[in-house]
Design an enzyme around this catalytic site. Sequence first.
Site, PDB file in Angstrom:
ATOM      1  N   HIS A   1      -2.019  -2.137  -9.879  1.00 51.31           N
ATOM      2  CA  HIS A   1      -2.942  -1.565  -8.939  1.00 51.31           C
ATOM      3  C   HIS A   1      -4.314  -2.421  -8.957  1.00 51.31           C
ATOM      4  O   HIS A   1      -4.625  -3.193  -9.934  1.00 51.31           O
ATOM      5  CB  HIS A   1      -3.475  -0.323  -9.429  1.00 51.31           C
ATOM      6  CG  HIS A   1      -4.161   0.561  -8.152  1.00 51.31           C
ATOM      7  ND1 HIS A   1      -5.402   0.629  -8.091  1.00 51.31           N
ATOM      8  CD2 HIS A   1      -3.674   1.403  -7.283  1.00 51.31           C
ATOM      9  CE1 HIS A   1      -5.648   1.163  -6.973  1.00 51.31           C
ATOM     10  NE2 HIS A   1      -4.675   1.746  -6.466  1.00 51.31           N
TER      11      HIS A   1
ATOM     12  N   HIS B   1       0.759  -1.398   0.126  1.00 44.70           N
ATOM     13  CA  HIS B   1      -0.040  -0.014   0.081  1.00 44.70           C
ATOM     14  C   HIS B   1       0.815   1.346   0.054  1.00 44.70           C
ATOM     15  O   HIS B   1       1.688   1.465  -0.872  1.00 44.70           O
ATOM     16  CB  HIS B   1      -1.050  -0.145   1.378  1.00 44.70           C
ATOM     17  CG  HIS B   1      -2.116   0.781   1.292  1.00 44.70           C
ATOM     18  ND1 HIS B   1      -2.400   1.624   0.209  1.00 44.70           N
ATOM     19  CD2 HIS B   1      -2.866   1.108   2.273  1.00 44.70           C
ATOM     20  CE1 HIS B   1      -3.527   2.351   0.572  1.00 44.70           C
ATOM     21  NE2 HIS B   1      -3.859   2.194   1.950  1.00 44.70           N
TER      22      HIS B   1
ATOM     23  N   ASP C   1       2.931   5.625  -6.625  1.00 46.53           N
ATOM     24  CA  ASP C   1       3.982   5.583  -5.833  1.00 46.53           C
ATOM     25  C   ASP C   1       5.279   5.325  -6.597  1.00 46.53           C
ATOM     26  O   ASP C   1       6.434   5.426  -6.009  1.00 46.53           O
ATOM     27  CB  ASP C   1       3.846   4.422  -4.845  1.00 46.53           C
ATOM     28  CG  ASP C   1       2.873   4.691  -3.948  1.00 46.53           C
ATOM     29  OD1 ASP C   1       2.740   5.756  -3.379  1.00 46.53           O
ATOM     30  OD2 ASP C   1       2.051   3.648  -3.579  1.00 46.53           O
TER      31      ASP C   1
HETATM   32  N1  CMC Z   1       5.248  -6.851 -10.306  1.00 45.31           N
HETATM   33  C1  CMC Z   1       5.217  -7.866 -10.927  1.00 45.31           C
HETATM   34  N2  CMC Z   1       4.090  -8.553 -11.177  1.00 45.31           N
HETATM   35  C2  CMC Z   1       2.932  -8.251 -10.436  1.00 45.31           C
HETATM   36  C3  CMC Z   1       3.080  -6.951  -9.750  1.00 45.31           C
HETATM   37  C4  CMC Z   1       4.194  -6.273  -9.804  1.00 45.31           C
HETATM   38  N3  CMC Z   1       4.237  -4.952  -9.250  1.00 45.31           N
HETATM   39  N4  CMC Z   1       1.798  -6.853  -9.553  1.00 45.31           N
HETATM   40  C5  CMC Z   1       0.920  -7.551  -9.734  1.00 45.31           C
HETATM   41  N5  CMC Z   1       1.646  -8.486 -10.541  1.00 45.31           N
HETATM   42  C6  CMC Z   1       1.180  -9.917 -10.971  1.00 45.31           C
HETATM   43  C7  CMC Z   1       0.895 -10.910 -10.022  1.00 45.31           C
HETATM   44  O1  CMC Z   1       2.271 -11.627  -9.744  1.00 45.31           O
HETATM   45  C8  CMC Z   1       0.094 -11.533 -10.727  1.00 45.31           C
HETATM   46  O2  CMC Z   1       0.646 -12.414 -11.880  1.00 45.31           O
HETATM   47  P1  CMC Z   1      -0.088 -13.828 -12.209  1.00 45.31           P
HETATM   48  O3  CMC Z   1      -1.441 -13.796 -12.705  1.00 45.31           O
HETATM   49  O4  CMC Z   1       0.882 -14.590 -13.063  1.00 45.31           O
HETATM   50  O5  CMC Z   1       0.040 -14.708 -10.691  1.00 45.31           O
HETATM   51  C9  CMC Z   1      -0.922 -10.560 -11.611  1.00 45.31           C
HETATM   52  O6  CMC Z   1       0.110  -9.695 -11.615  1.00 45.31           O
HETATM   53  C10 CMC Z   1      -2.273 -10.002 -10.772  1.00 45.31           C
HETATM   54  O7  CMC Z   1      -1.488  -9.580  -9.289  1.00 45.31           O
HETATM   55  P2  CMC Z   1      -2.352  -9.642  -8.085  1.00 45.31           P
HETATM   56  O8  CMC Z   1      -1.412  -9.789  -6.998  1.00 45.31           O
HETATM   57  O9  CMC Z   1      -3.659 -10.680  -8.268  1.00 45.31           O
HETATM   58  O10 CMC Z   1      -2.799  -8.156  -8.196  1.00 45.31           O
HETATM   59  P3  CMC Z   1      -3.747  -7.502  -7.001  1.00 45.31           P
HETATM   60  O11 CMC Z   1      -4.667  -6.693  -7.491  1.00 45.31           O
HETATM   61  O12 CMC Z   1      -3.806  -8.236  -5.802  1.00 45.31           O
HETATM   62  O13 CMC Z   1      -2.401  -6.384  -6.394  1.00 45.31           O
HETATM   63  C11 CMC Z   1      -1.121  -4.773  -5.771  1.00 45.31           C
HETATM   64  C12 CMC Z   1      -2.281  -5.002  -6.654  1.00 45.31           C
HETATM   65  C13 CMC Z   1      -0.798  -3.053  -5.858  1.00 45.31           C
HETATM   66  C14 CMC Z   1      -0.705  -5.083  -4.464  1.00 45.31           C
HETATM   67  C15 CMC Z   1       0.033  -5.348  -6.521  1.00 45.31           C
HETATM   68  O14 CMC Z   1       0.027  -4.776  -8.317  1.00 45.31           O
HETATM   69  C16 CMC Z   1       1.689  -4.942  -6.199  1.00 45.31           C
HETATM   70  O15 CMC Z   1       2.078  -5.775  -5.427  1.00 45.31           O
HETATM   71  N6  CMC Z   1       2.316  -4.019  -6.735  1.00 45.31           N
HETATM   72  C17 CMC Z   1       3.463  -3.625  -6.208  1.00 45.31           C
HETATM   73  C18 CMC Z   1       3.241  -2.891  -4.875  1.00 45.31           C
HETATM   74  C19 CMC Z   1       2.714  -1.262  -5.176  1.00 45.31           C
HETATM   75  O16 CMC Z   1       3.117  -0.676  -5.929  1.00 45.31           O
HETATM   76  N7  CMC Z   1       1.673  -1.205  -4.404  1.00 45.31           N
HETATM   77  C20 CMC Z   1       1.138   0.580  -4.400  1.00 45.31           C
HETATM   78  C21 CMC Z   1      -0.409   0.557  -4.786  1.00 45.31           C
HETATM   79  S1  CMC Z   1      -0.713   2.063  -5.425  1.00 45.31           S
HETATM   80  C22 CMC Z   1      -0.946   2.908  -4.179  1.00 45.31           C
HETATM   81  C23 CMC Z   1      -1.495   2.423  -2.751  1.00 45.31           C
HETATM   82  O17 CMC Z   1      -2.396   1.561  -2.900  1.00 45.31           O
HETATM   83  O18 CMC Z   1      -1.005   2.946  -1.557  1.00 45.31           O
END
Ligand code: CMC
Length: 462
Positions: free
Chosen positions: A329, A289, A385
Amino acid sequence: MSQTDTTAAGAKSAQAAPSALEVKDPRTQRSYSVTMLERGTEGDEAIRASDLRQIKTADDDFGMMSYDPAFMNTASCKSAITFIDGDKGILRYRGYPIEQLAEKSTFLEVAYLLRHGELPTQDEYRSWVHDITFHTYVHENIAKFLTGFRHDAHPMAMLTSALAALSSFYPQAKDIFDPAQRYISIIRLLAKTPTIAAMIYRHMKGLPIVYPDNSLPYGENYLSMVARMSEPRYEANPAFAKALDVLLILHADHEQNCSTSAVRAVGSSHVDPFSAVAAGVAALYGPLHGGANEAVLRMIEQIGHPKNVPAFIEEVKGGKGSRLMGFGHRVYKSYDPRAKIVKQLADQVFAQVGMDKDLEIALKLEEAALNDEYFVSRKLYPNVDFYTGLIYRSMAFPTSYFTVLFAMGRMAGWLSQWEEMLLDKEQKIARPRQIYVGAPERQYVSQLTDYQPDTRKDSIRK
Ligand code: CMC
């Protein structure tokens, strides 16, 4: 929801109303008409999850639940504050596009808008700014409280604790259904968060506290508390002051994200708002987050040089390294509109302070990811971010401190969402259901060989 008589006895007779879903239970052959809620402003459609409880195989059944880990498809509230269209990359506060607010408004005007639903008139704005400015000082014991932390304590741990501690200074804030108490608590939190944030900064650096200078505007007052040394009056770099204000606006609200949901859930127990927002800060701290802005910089430092970017991208794709922090996201499946604004802002700040050496790595990462099938097919774009950390660092904030700045902006949204939740007659204490998958009932037979509960109890009594 109503049950239509299409059981064994007869064919389905009732014509489904256009505003209802027909659900057929194959276990009983019964059909149910599930009423759809009135559409949201932008066409959101939903049914009431509790209506599913009517679907049962026997009268004493609990009824059907919906299973939604991480709330991927559950609306926990109706809200009139923020609208996001993740596919189109749209973000609006109270209907106003984020791009217009970032360009033309100020953080305190946006905070007013979020809370009140309308832009303030000149008089309303004057009195809102006056009230916030009037409450910037904190009780001296908060300053003493912060000295109890080690010099290397994480600033988000200090902020969580200090806001929770503030609750003990305002016992009247528990009177959450008194509009005057709610108002003053909101004012206090907007006013004192920057003061506490600055005290945390000074504690980290081992510098004496600088008290608020209420002749300065909100952001500049905060920068003065952070950076002032022996000069009688602090003059902020106008580019930094502007960048800070825009970043606070961009972070001010983001509908039902993890920390806002935490504030709403904790607030739903009717605890005071200081405690509720402390829970929000704790949620924001996590690297998935708000903590992502810190994680992005750590990642860039780890990459070390633009030439290492391709290898890093391969590691991410192979699942061996970490994720590409600052990308992806839950809601945005196209470019995060805030990230676009932040990127422009970064250009303006770097034009003032010179190119950050790590900006090149960030640009290379972005370019590599935007052209890579792995990221493109998963719709992973830079989020807010990705570039904020670079701006904060060019303003000389320590990496571990970045999320504190996010919290300062999000405070406006947390408070508006908290109040909206309290005044929503449909809301009750948040209490999700579960699907129990543990052991069925079994009989207790102790496995212990040298533990005598009764003896221990006796010895405690003696
Ligand atoms: N790098 C590499 N792969 C990723 C990333 C990433 N940053 N984000 C998602 N994926 C992949 C994930 O491995 C999955 O792949 P597969 O389908 O092969 O298993 C697919 O994309 C879907 O990911 P998810 O984990 O199901 O997506 P989610 O909606 O649960 O997660 C998220 C959203 C923001 C937690 C995630 O994208 C992430 O961890 N990003 C990096 C951390 C980040 O930048 N967070 C800030 C978010 S914006 C500001 C805030 O909210 O504070």
